[in-house]
Design an enzyme around this catalytic site. Structure first.
Site, short mmCIF file in Angstrom:
data_model
loop_
_atom_site.label_atom_id
_atom_site.label_comp_id
_atom_site.label_asym_id
_atom_site.label_seq_id
_atom_site.Cartn_x
_atom_site.Cartn_y
_atom_site.Cartn_z
CB ALA A 31 -26.07 -16.83 -5.27
CD GLN A 108 -24.64 -12.15 0.19
OE1 GLN A 108 -24.34 -13.07 1.73
NE2 GLN A 108 -25.24 -12.05 0.50
CG HIS A 126 -18.34 -13.13 -0.07
ND1 HIS A 126 -19.72 -14.21 0.29
CD2 HIS A 126 -18.22 -12.89 1.32
CE1 HIS A 126 -20.06 -13.87 1.10
NE2 HIS A 126 -19.75 -13.27 2.26
CB CYS A 137 5.19 -14.19 -3.93
SG CYS A 137 4.54 -13.52 -5.77
CB CYS A 155 7.40 -16.53 -5.96
SG CYS A 155 6.08 -17.21 -6.11
P1 OAD Z 1 -27.32 -18.99 -1.98
O1 OAD Z 1 -27.49 -19.89 -2.42
O2 OAD Z 1 -27.03 -19.58 -0.15
O3 OAD Z 1 -28.56 -17.80 -2.11
C1 OAD Z 1 -28.90 -17.43 -3.09
C2 OAD Z 1 -30.74 -17.19 -2.59
O4 OAD Z 1 -31.54 -16.76 -3.58
C3 OAD Z 1 -31.52 -18.55 -2.11
O5 OAD Z 1 -32.77 -17.78 -1.03
C4 OAD Z 1 -32.29 -18.59 -3.63
O6 OAD Z 1 -33.63 -18.71 -3.31
C5 OAD Z 1 -32.67 -17.30 -3.89
N1 OAD Z 1 -32.85 -17.38 -5.49
C6 OAD Z 1 -32.21 -18.14 -6.78
N2 OAD Z 1 -32.53 -17.67 -7.82
C7 OAD Z 1 -33.46 -16.33 -7.51
C8 OAD Z 1 -33.81 -15.41 -8.08
N3 OAD Z 1 -33.30 -15.08 -9.47
N4 OAD Z 1 -34.17 -14.28 -8.14
C9 OAD Z 1 -34.28 -14.32 -6.30
N5 OAD Z 1 -34.09 -14.90 -5.58
C10 OAD Z 1 -33.33 -15.90 -6.20
O7 OAD Z 1 -26.73 -17.59 -1.99
P2 OAD Z 1 -26.02 -16.46 -1.28
O8 OAD Z 1 -26.71 -15.93 -0.57
O9 OAD Z 1 -25.13 -15.15 -2.24
O10 OAD Z 1 -19.57 -17.46 0.10
O11 OAD Z 1 -24.82 -16.86 -0.04
C11 OAD Z 1 -23.83 -16.39 0.44
C12 OAD Z 1 -22.43 -17.07 0.25
O12 OAD Z 1 -22.24 -18.14 0.35
C13 OAD Z 1 -21.36 -16.71 -1.06
O13 OAD Z 1 -21.55 -15.38 -1.46
C14 OAD Z 1 -20.70 -18.13 -1.36
C15 OAD Z 1 -21.43 -18.96 -0.74
O14 OAD Z 1 -20.47 -20.32 0.33
C16 OAD Z 1 -18.26 -17.70 -0.21
O15 OAD Z 1 -18.16 -18.70 -1.58
C17 OAD Z 1 -17.07 -17.65 0.80
#
Ligand code: OAD
Length: 247
Positions: A31, A108, A126, A137, A155
């Site tokens: 993210a 992700q 994801h 359905c 459905c």
């Molecule tokens: P997180 O929100 O857990 O982590 C995002 C990371 O990106 C954090 O460590 C921030 O410090 C860093 N960050 C934020 N802005 C940034 C930027 N501009 N440049 C570099 N780093 C930055 O998000 P994910 O790890 O992607 O899944 O989360 C994984 C999964 O948890 C998601 O896909 C989602 C969530 O629950 C589901 O919904 C199934």
């Protein structure tokens, strides 16, 4: 953009040299890759999960037991996308693919920004929030119907976005292809993820080559990487691009 220290410059140079030398490079994003486009992440101070418990809106439980809340949450996230677009960091990664410097991206993120920026080889671990299907359905549905809170036109069942919810498995083909790619990679670059969510957080360990981590928060995870660069994804990619092209 922050000022570069000598150490930052050395690290950028080092990563640029690894990118140049690698025959097979995989990028894994989270993210944090999209926050510079205006989309909140999940676990930073303004992240979705700071105010909302994910099990109440983004789980199979939410879909089954509190559909209205589930649907409102995803409609809100889909609507956020209307005002956001890929940033220069997404475009740099797409350009690296064209130049043969990156072979695939596993993400992700469900926003589709890598593809919108021009990346072709993208594995969506994801899912994608821009398409919907019927939970009952399995027919494809229309995104507008979901946003308008309509039910499945075949459905009458519950429409849902094609994202992976907590309690669901990752798409088999995308996960398998990602694992295969990482196993043969000389270099994996992990960008903008807290590495807290299984199984994606295990994937970098499959790499026998070099591993680099680009993230705003550099915590204990960095010790599992050969190089950790603290900074914004877009800015850091731009700086690496400058180091790549300086010779
Ligand atoms: P997180 O929100 O857990 O982590 C995002 C990371 O990106 C954090 O460590 C921030 O410090 C860093 N960050 C934020 N802005 C940034 C930027 N501009 N440049 C570099 N780093 C930055 O998000 P994910 O790890 O992607 O899944 O989360 C994984 C999964 O948890 C998601 O896909 C989602 C969530 O629950 C589901 O919904 C199934």
């Amino acid at each position: 953009m922050k000022d570069m220290s000598m150490e930052d410059n050395r690290n950028l140079d080092l990563l640029a040299s690894w990118i140049r030398e690698s025959k097979y490079t995989v990028v894994l994003t989270g993210a944090g890759m999209s926050t510079e486009s205006g989309i909140p992440d999940f676990r930073s101070k303004d992240g979705w999960w700071k105010n909302i418990d994910p099990t109440t809106v983004a789980s199979t439980y939410a879909l089954e037991k509190q559909y209205d809340l589930f649907r409102d949450f995803y409609i809100m996230r889909i609507n956020t996308l209307k005002y956001c677009k890929p940033h220069f960091g997404h475009k740099i990664l797409a350009d690296w693919e064209k130049r043969g410097l990156v072979h695939c991206i596993a993400t992700q993120n469900v926003d589709g920004f890598h593809q919108e920026a021009g990346s072709k080889n993208v594995y969506e671990l994801h899912g994608n929030i821009r398409t919907v299907r019927c939970e009952d359905c399995s027919d494809d549905g229309k995104l507008e119907d979901f946003i308008m809170k309509k039910n499945c036109s075949s459905c009458g069942g519950r429409l849902r976005p094609n994202v992976v919810l907590f309690g669901e498995s990752l798409p088999y083909d995308d996960l398998n292809s990602t694992m295969e790619a990482i196993r043969k990679a000389d270099l994996v670059i992990v960008i903008g993820t807290s590495l807290q969510v299984y199984p994606v957080n295990q994937l970098p360990d499959l790499c026998k080559g070099k591993k680099a981590y680009i993230n705003l928060d550099i915590d204990f995870h960095s010790k599992y990487f050969d190089l950790a660069l603290k900074g914004k994804a877009g800015d850091t990619l731009l700086n690496i691009e400058k180091h790549l092209t300086k010779y």
